[in-house]
Design a protein around this motif. Structure first.
Motif, short mmCIF file in Angstrom:
data_model
loop_
_atom_site.label_atom_id
_atom_site.label_comp_id
_atom_site.label_asym_id
_atom_site.label_seq_id
_atom_site.Cartn_x
_atom_site.Cartn_y
_atom_site.Cartn_z
N THR A 61 -11.36 1.26 -1.66
CA THR A 61 -10.74 -0.06 -1.63
C THR A 61 -10.58 -0.53 -0.19
OG1 THR A 61 -9.54 0.41 -3.68
CG2 THR A 61 -8.71 -1.40 -2.31
N ASN A 62 -10.10 0.38 0.65
CA ASN A 62 -9.93 0.08 2.07
C ASN A 62 -11.20 0.53 2.81
OD1 ASN A 62 -9.18 -0.17 4.74
ND2 ASN A 62 -7.12 0.65 4.42
N PRO A 63 -11.90 -0.38 3.45
CA PRO A 63 -13.16 -0.02 4.13
C PRO A 63 -13.01 1.08 5.17
CG PRO A 63 -12.95 -2.40 3.96
CD PRO A 63 -11.64 -1.83 3.53
N THR A 64 -11.81 1.26 5.72
CA THR A 64 -11.63 2.32 6.72
C THR A 64 -11.74 3.70 6.10
OG1 THR A 64 -9.22 2.26 6.41
CG2 THR A 64 -10.15 0.85 8.13
N MET B 38 -3.58 -7.14 -4.68
CA MET B 38 -4.50 -6.18 -4.06
C MET B 38 -5.80 -6.87 -3.67
SD MET B 38 -6.01 -2.57 -5.54
CE MET B 38 -7.43 -3.32 -6.34
N HIS C 57 -8.79 -0.05 -10.30
CA HIS C 57 -10.13 0.26 -9.80
C HIS C 57 -11.24 0.22 -10.84
CE1 HIS C 57 -8.45 1.48 -5.94
NE2 HIS C 57 -7.53 2.18 -6.58
N LEU D 80 -5.43 -8.75 -0.49
CA LEU D 80 -5.36 -7.92 0.72
C LEU D 80 -6.71 -7.29 1.05
CD1 LEU D 80 -3.66 -6.62 2.96
CD2 LEU D 80 -3.12 -4.76 1.36
N TYR D 81 -7.40 -6.75 0.05
CA TYR D 81 -8.63 -5.99 0.32
C TYR D 81 -9.90 -6.71 -0.12
CZ TYR D 81 -5.49 -2.05 1.17
OH TYR D 81 -4.52 -1.23 1.66
N ASN E 103 -14.85 -4.06 -2.84
CA ASN E 103 -14.81 -2.59 -2.70
C ASN E 103 -13.79 -1.99 -3.65
OD1 ASN E 103 -16.57 -2.29 -0.19
ND2 ASN E 103 -14.97 -3.67 0.58
N PRO F 176 0.80 -1.22 0.00
CA PRO F 176 0.00 0.00 0.00
C PRO F 176 0.84 1.27 0.00
CG PRO F 176 -0.04 -1.02 2.18
CD PRO F 176 0.65 -1.98 1.25
#
Length: 291
Positions: free
Chosen positions: A107-110, A172, A162, A175-176, A180, A75
Motif C-alpha cells: 500500500t505504501n510505496p516505501t 486510505m 486490500h 492517503l495512498y 497499490n 496508519p
C-alpha cells in the motif's frame, strides 16, 4: 646436519601441521559463533517486531477503531506501520540495523521490495513450508546478515482494505491512492519481514580472538621448543659429542683419555658405560700385544 638441527626441523614440521589444523578448526568455530551471535540478535529483533505488531492489533487498534471510523486514515492502526516506525527510531542509535516489511504490491510505496528482497519473497511463495531464511549480503558497510520470515494474509480482516479498490476505506485511498496494495488473497504470501544486522563487529571480534589464539599457540610452541632444545643439548647432544671426541682420541692411540663419567641410568648412561668397557678392553688388548 647435526642432531639438534634435525630435531628442530622435525619439531617445526610437526608444529606447522598442528598449527594449520588447529587454526583451521579455531577459525571455523569462531566464525560460526560470530554468525550465531548475529543470528541471535536478528531473531531478537524479529521477536520485538512481532511483539509490536501483536500489541498494535490487540491494544492500539481497539482504541483507535477501524479505518472506516475516521475521515483521515490513521496508519497507527496498521501493525506493520507500528513495527517499522519503532525500528526507524532505533536506527538513530543503530544506523546499520534495519527492519522492513517488504511487499511485492504494498500500500505504501516505501515498502516495495527491492530486487534481492523480492527474491526472498518469491522463495517463500514457492515453498509454503519455508518459515525462515538466513543469508549474508555484501554491502558498502560490510557483510550484513539477513533474517527473513514470510508475510502471509492469514487474517480475513486484512482483505477489508486490500482485496479490491472499491471496498477499501476512502480515507486510505485518499492517503495512498488506488494504485497499490490491492488484489491480495487469503493465505497468500504478499511479502516478507526482513531484518538486517551488520556482521562487522562480531567478525572483527572473532578475527582478533583468532589472532590471539594463534599468537598464544605460537608462543607456547617457542617456549616448548626452547625448553626441549636445552634438555636435548644437556642430556643428549653434549654427552654424545663428548663420547665421540673421546672415542676419536682413543682410536688415534691416546690411551690416557679418562673414562666417561656415568651419571645416569638411561640410554646415554648405557652408552657411556659401554664406551668405558670398550676403552678398557682396548687398553688391555694393546698391553697384551706389547708384552
Amino acid at each position: 646436519m647435526g642432531l639438534g638441527l634435525k630435531f628442530n626441523l622435525v619439531l617445526a614440521g610437526a608444529f606447522a601441521v598442528g598449527l594449520a589444523g588447529s587454526s583451521f578448526v579455531a577459525y571455523e568455530i569462531l566464525q560460526t559463533n560470530a554468525r550465531e551471535e548475529v543470528v541471535s540478535k536478528a531473531r531478537l529483533m524479529m521477536s520485538n517486531a512481532l511483539a509490536i505488531r501483536n500489541y498494535t492489533t490487540s491494544e492500539i487498534r481497539p482504541l483507535l477503531g477501524v479505518a472506516e471510523d475516521h475521515e483521515e486514515f490513521l496508519p497507527h492502526i496498521v501493525p506493520s506501520f507500528a513495527a517499522q516506525a519503532n525500528f526507524r527510531m532505533m536506527a538513530k542509535d543503530y544506523p546499520n540495523y534495519n527492519y522492513k516489511e517488504a511487499a511485492l504490491n504494498p500500500t505504501n510505496p516505501t515498502d516495495r521490495a527491492t530486487d534481492w528482497e523480492a527474491d526472498l519473497i518469491q522463495a517463500f511463495r514457492n515453498d509454503p513450508d519455508l518459515k525462515e531464511l538466513v543469508s549474508v549480503r555484501d554491502t558498502p558497510t560490510g557483510q550484513t546478515l539477513v533474517l527473513a520470515k514470510p508475510l502471509t494474509v492469514n487474517d480475513p480482516s486484512c482483505l477489508d482494505c486490500h482485496s479490491a479498490v472499491d471496498q477499501a476505506p476512502k480515507a486510505m485511498l485518499a492517503l495512498y491512492g488506488p494504485g497499490n496494495g490491492f488484489g491480495w488473497q487469503l493465505n497468500e504470501t504478499i511479502g516478507a519481514q526482513v531484518v538486517s544486522v551488520p556482521m562487522s563487529v562480531p567478525l572483527e571480534r572473532s578475527w582478533n580472538t583468532f589472532l590471539v589464539f594463534v599468537g598464544s599457540l605460537a608462543g607456547v610452541f617457542v617456549g616448548i621448543a626452547i625448553l626441549l632444545n636445552i634438555l636435548l643439548s644437556a642430556m643428549v647432544i653434549r654427552p654424545v659429542v663428548k663420547i665421540s671426541r673421546m672415542a676419536s682420541d682413543v682410536s688415534l692411540g691416546k690411551m690416557d683419555v679418562p673414562e666417561v663419567e656415568v651419571t645416569s641410568k638411561d640410554e646415554i648412561g648405557a652408552l657411556s658405560a659401554a664406551f668405558n668397557r670398550m676403552r678398557r678392553s682396548l687398553e688391555t688388548a694393546l698391553r697384551m700385544l706389547n708384552d
